[in-house]
Scaffold this motif. Structure first.
Motif, PDB file in Angstrom:
ATOM      1  N   LYS A  90      -5.765   0.627  -7.684  1.00 28.53           N
ATOM      2  CA  LYS A  90      -5.610  -0.783  -7.290  1.00 28.53           C
ATOM      3  C   LYS A  90      -5.591  -0.882  -5.761  1.00 28.53           C
ATOM      4  CE  LYS A  90      -4.564  -2.842 -11.321  1.00 28.53           C
ATOM      5  NZ  LYS A  90      -5.230  -3.976 -11.874  1.00 28.53           N
ATOM      6  N   LEU A  91      -6.284  -1.878  -5.257  1.00 27.99           N
ATOM      7  CA  LEU A  91      -6.248  -2.221  -3.841  1.00 27.99           C
ATOM      8  C   LEU A  91      -5.742  -3.652  -3.725  1.00 27.99           C
ATOM      9  CD1 LEU A  91      -9.645  -0.763  -2.548  1.00 27.99           C
ATOM     10  CD2 LEU A  91      -7.368   0.254  -2.390  1.00 27.99           C
ATOM     11  N   THR A  92      -5.332  -4.023  -2.529  1.00 25.23           N
ATOM     12  CA  THR A  92      -4.848  -5.373  -2.294  1.00 25.23           C
ATOM     13  C   THR A  92      -5.807  -6.100  -1.359  1.00 25.23           C
ATOM     14  OG1 THR A  92      -2.578  -4.592  -2.555  1.00 25.23           O
ATOM     15  CG2 THR A  92      -2.871  -6.748  -1.525  1.00 25.23           C
ATOM     16  N   ALA A  93      -6.267  -7.250  -1.792  1.00 32.18           N
ATOM     17  CA  ALA A  93      -7.163  -8.084  -0.990  1.00 32.18           C
ATOM     18  C   ALA A  93      -6.357  -8.768   0.117  1.00 32.18           C
ATOM     19  CB  ALA A  93      -7.832  -9.124  -1.887  1.00 32.18           C
ATOM     20  N   PRO A  94      -7.043  -9.275   1.158  1.00 32.04           N
ATOM     21  CA  PRO A  94      -6.331  -9.984   2.237  1.00 32.04           C
ATOM     22  C   PRO A  94      -5.453 -11.140   1.744  1.00 32.04           C
ATOM     23  CG  PRO A  94      -8.583  -9.539   2.897  1.00 32.04           C
ATOM     24  CD  PRO A  94      -8.469  -9.139   1.444  1.00 32.04           C
ATOM     25  N   ASN A  95      -5.829 -11.755   0.615  1.00 30.58           N
ATOM     26  CA  ASN A  95      -5.023 -12.866   0.087  1.00 30.58           C
ATOM     27  C   ASN A  95      -3.850 -12.392  -0.774  1.00 30.58           C
ATOM     28  OD1 ASN A  95      -6.186 -12.033  -2.282  1.00 30.58           O
ATOM     29  ND2 ASN A  95      -7.273 -13.946  -2.699  1.00 30.58           N
ATOM     30  N   GLY A  96      -3.696 -11.072  -0.875  1.00 27.38           N
ATOM     31  CA  GLY A  96      -2.577 -10.519  -1.627  1.00 27.38           C
ATOM     32  C   GLY A  96      -2.879 -10.166  -3.069  1.00 27.38           C
ATOM     33  N   GLU A  97      -4.050 -10.561  -3.573  1.00 26.22           N
ATOM     34  CA  GLU A  97      -4.413 -10.241  -4.960  1.00 26.22           C
ATOM     35  C   GLU A  97      -4.745  -8.759  -5.093  1.00 26.22           C
ATOM     36  OE1 GLU A  97      -7.293 -12.690  -6.965  1.00 26.22           O
ATOM     37  OE2 GLU A  97      -6.755 -14.406  -5.718  1.00 26.22           O
ATOM     38  N   LYS A  98      -4.348  -8.187  -6.204  1.00 24.01           N
ATOM     39  CA  LYS A  98      -4.674  -6.791  -6.485  1.00 24.01           C
ATOM     40  C   LYS A  98      -5.947  -6.734  -7.331  1.00 24.01           C
ATOM     41  CE  LYS A  98      -0.208  -4.735  -5.927  1.00 24.01           C
ATOM     42  NZ  LYS A  98      -0.406  -4.202  -4.623  1.00 24.01           N
ATOM     43  N   TYR A  99      -6.762  -5.709  -7.090  1.00 20.93           N
ATOM     44  CA  TYR A  99      -7.997  -5.539  -7.854  1.00 20.93           C
ATOM     45  C   TYR A  99      -8.306  -4.062  -8.024  1.00 20.93           C
ATOM     46  CZ  TYR A  99     -10.208  -4.738  -3.304  1.00 20.93           C
ATOM     47  OH  TYR A  99     -10.526  -4.242  -2.067  1.00 20.93           O
ATOM     48  N   ASN A 100      -9.062  -3.754  -9.071  1.00 19.11           N
ATOM     49  CA  ASN A 100      -9.461  -2.370  -9.337  1.00 19.11           C
ATOM     50  C   ASN A 100     -10.618  -1.976  -8.432  1.00 19.11           C
ATOM     51  OD1 ASN A 100      -8.313  -3.397 -12.087  1.00 19.11           O
ATOM     52  ND2 ASN A 100      -8.137  -1.179 -12.091  1.00 19.11           N
TER      53      ASN A 100
END
Length: 129
Positions: A90-100
């Motif tokens: 998982k990484l975190t996008a600049p807006n705080g959302e996590k994504y695979n």
């Protein structure tokens, strides 16, 4: 890993799972479906690779045969769009959302780590077939 090492290991892992390799494409011929995985340079991620898949349902294309390299490369595709293979990372996008993770930078992986993530990815996406 270095780029060549990553690509060679990934090709080996696909083949160990049962895929055939033709260029930058991998094919898994199962009883009722043939899966095609494309290796691509990841969009907007310079130096990274992505793997995207589609499939051909044999029940729909009863007369289509898979014997030659050209048969595989010209197979009908029954999914409207390609689907990314993603790891459990998982990484975190600049807006705080996590994504695979879907874009793979070779230098971010050791052989051991990539083998583990790759095995999880194969099980998640292709064991259901």
């Amino acid at each position: 890993m270095e780029k060549k090492e990553f690509l060679d290991l990934t090709a080996k892992l696909f083949q160990e799972y049962g895929f055939l390799k033709f260029g930058n494409q991998y094919f898994l011929n199962l009883e009722r479906v043939v899966i095609r995985v494309y290796r691509m340079g990841a969009r907007f991620e310079d130096g990274a690779y992505s793997y995207q898949f589609t499939c051909c349902f044999k029940d729909i294309h009863e007369d289509y045969v898979f014997k030659t390299k050209e048969d595989y490369k010209n197979m009908p595709e029954d999914m409207g769009c390609l689907k990314y293979l993603k790891t459990s990372e998982k990484l975190t996008a600049p807006n705080g959302e996590k994504y695979n993770v879907w874009a793979f930078y070779p230098e971010n992986y050791t052989e051991k780590k990539w083998r583990k993530l790759f095995a999880e990815m194969m099980k998640k996406y292709f064991d259901p077939f």
